[in-house]
Motif scaffolding. Sequence first.
Motif, PDB file in Angstrom:
ATOM      1  N   LYS A 462       0.826  -1.044  -0.039  1.00 37.50           N
ATOM      2  CA  LYS A 462       0.132  -0.175  -0.409  1.00 37.50           C
ATOM      3  C   LYS A 462       0.828   1.425   0.183  1.00 37.50           C
ATOM      4  CE  LYS A 462      -4.015  -2.424   2.798  1.00 37.50           C
ATOM      5  NZ  LYS A 462      -4.348  -2.199   3.328  1.00 37.50           N
ATOM      6  N   THR A 475      -4.001   3.239   0.036  1.00 34.39           N
ATOM      7  CA  THR A 475      -4.128   3.154  -1.099  1.00 34.39           C
ATOM      8  C   THR A 475      -3.610   1.835  -1.894  1.00 34.39           C
ATOM      9  OG1 THR A 475      -4.508   5.261  -1.816  1.00 34.39           O
ATOM     10  CG2 THR A 475      -4.465   3.264  -3.668  1.00 34.39           C
ATOM     11  N   GLU A 493      -6.893   3.258  -9.042  1.00 39.80           N
ATOM     12  CA  GLU A 493      -7.887   4.519  -8.130  1.00 39.80           C
ATOM     13  C   GLU A 493      -5.466   5.255  -8.365  1.00 39.80           C
ATOM     14  OE1 GLU A 493      -8.115   4.135  -4.206  1.00 39.80           O
ATOM     15  OE2 GLU A 493      -9.389   2.973  -4.234  1.00 39.80           O
TER      16      GLU A 493
END
Length: 522
Positions: A462, A475, A493
Motif C-alpha cells: 500500500k 491506497t 485508483e
Amino acid sequence: MNKIKVVQLTKKYKKIIISLGVVIVIGGGIFFIKSKNSFGGEINSLSDYVRTVNLEKSSINNSITVSGKVASAELTSVTSSFSEKIKTLNVKVGDLVKKGDVIAILDDTNIKKEIESKREDISTEREKLKASYDKTINSLNTAKANKSLNSAEQDKLVNISKQNLDTANYEFENCKASFQSEESKYKTMISAIKDKQDAYDNSIKNRDNLYSAWINSGGATNSKAYEDYKAAQDDLSSKERELEEAKSLYDYDRIAGNYNAALEKYNGKLNVKQTAQSEYDSAVSTRAKTINNDDSEIATINESLKEINTQIQKLDKNDELKALEEKLEKTVLKAESDGKVTELKATVGSMTEGVIATIQSTDKLIISVNIPEYDISKVTVGMKAEISSDSLTEKIKGELVRISPTASQVENNSGFSADIAVNDAKGLFIGSKAKAEIIMSSKENVFVVPLDAINDIDGESKIFVKDKTGEFKETKVTTGMKNDYYIEISGAELKEGLEVKANVNLEEFDNNNFESDMGGGF
C-alpha cells in the motif's frame, strides 16, 4: 554544491527550510518537504515533516551500476622497424591527428645511397643480360633459318624418292599383269601334260628302285632283278616319248620360255620397287630426324631466352631493391588511425627504437569496469547501458561489448573485467572516471515511486496518497519491477499528479545521515 556543503547549510538553516518548505531534487526524484503545522508554528525537528512525491508515469530499469575509467577503444602505435635518426617530428603530446598524417620523418640519406648503388648494379646486370638476349635471339633466328633450309632439302629428297617409288610401283604393276598372263598359260600347259609328267616321274623312280635292287642282288645280268630293271628302263623310254609328244602338242618350249622370261622381268621390277620403297622410307625417316634435331635446337635456344627473360624480370622485381624502397617508405611514419597523441618517445635527432608515438581514438571510447561476481550471471554482452560522469551534463548511451571469461582481483574485490562501448564520446575524456548503469530490462510508461513509499500492511502493498483535506489515505497497489531506488506500481485508483507519501523514518533523518540520503537519490 558538494554533499558536505549541503549538510552544513541544512544545519545552519534548518528552521528556515522547514518553515518555508522547499523542493529538493535528489537523484532524479522530486521531494516536497512541507510542515504539518502552520507557517507560524514552532519547528523543533525534521521529524515534524513528511516527504512526498508527485505520481507520474516514467520508465524503470532493472540494472546494475558499475564504475570505471574512460579508455580508448582504438589504440595504435607509430613504430619503426629499424634504427635511424629522426629528421622531422610533426606532432606533440595532445595533438589530434587523422589517419595518414605524417607523425615523423627519419633520416633517409644512407638508404637512398644504398638504393642508388643497387640500381646501378641492376643496370649493369641488365646490360649484360640484354647483350646475352640479343645474341641468343640471333642464334634462334639462325636455327629457324637452318630448319627452313633443311626442311626444304629433306622435302625435296622425300619427293624424289616418292616419285621413284611411284614409278617403280607403276612399272611393277604393268609387268605384273604381263607376268600373270604368261603364268596362266604356263600353268594351263603344265596342267595339260601333268599326267604324262607324273607317269614319266613315277617311271624314273621305279627304274631307279629296280636298278638299286639289281645291284644289291649282285649285278648279274642273268638274274631276275636284271630283267626287272631292263623292263623298267624300257617303260621309262616309252613314258619319255609320250611326255615329249605331249609337250610338243601343247607347245611346251615356247610357253615355258615366255613364262621364264616374264618371271625374270617380274622379279627385276619387284626388286626395283622394294629398293624404291626402302629409299623412300629412309628419306622420310631422315627428314623426321633432321626436323626433330632442328626443333630440339630451337627449343633449347627458347629455353635460354626464357631463362634470360626470367633473370631480367627478377632484376625488375629485385627483392633487395624492393626491400630498400619499402624501407625508404617506412622512413615516413604515419598515423594508422584518427585520435590524440597521448605519448611521444622521440625527439628530433634521436635514434628510433620501437614505439615512437601512441595514438588513442577520442571518438571511439570505452568504459573499463569491473562487474562483481554476484552480478556476473545477470549480464550478457549486448546489453545497453547509461553512462554518467562529472564531465557530462546528462547521461549518454553505451553498450556492454566485452566480459572477461575469468575473474580477477581488483582492489581486494573479485570480479570480471568488462568493456562498455560509448555511443557518443563527446564530453568524455580518456583517463577520467565514469559510472555505467547496465540495463538488464526496462519498462516504459509506468508509475514508479521510491522503494520507501511502499508499505506492507496486512500482507498487502500500500501507499499513502494525500486527499483534498490534506490527509494521507491508504491506497492498495500492485508492485512490479524494481531496482535499488524505484519500484513499479499499478492500481485502479492511481493517476498522474497524486501526491504520495515517501514513508521515511524521519527520526533517523538527522544531520549524520542527511548527506548519504542526499547522495543516494531515487
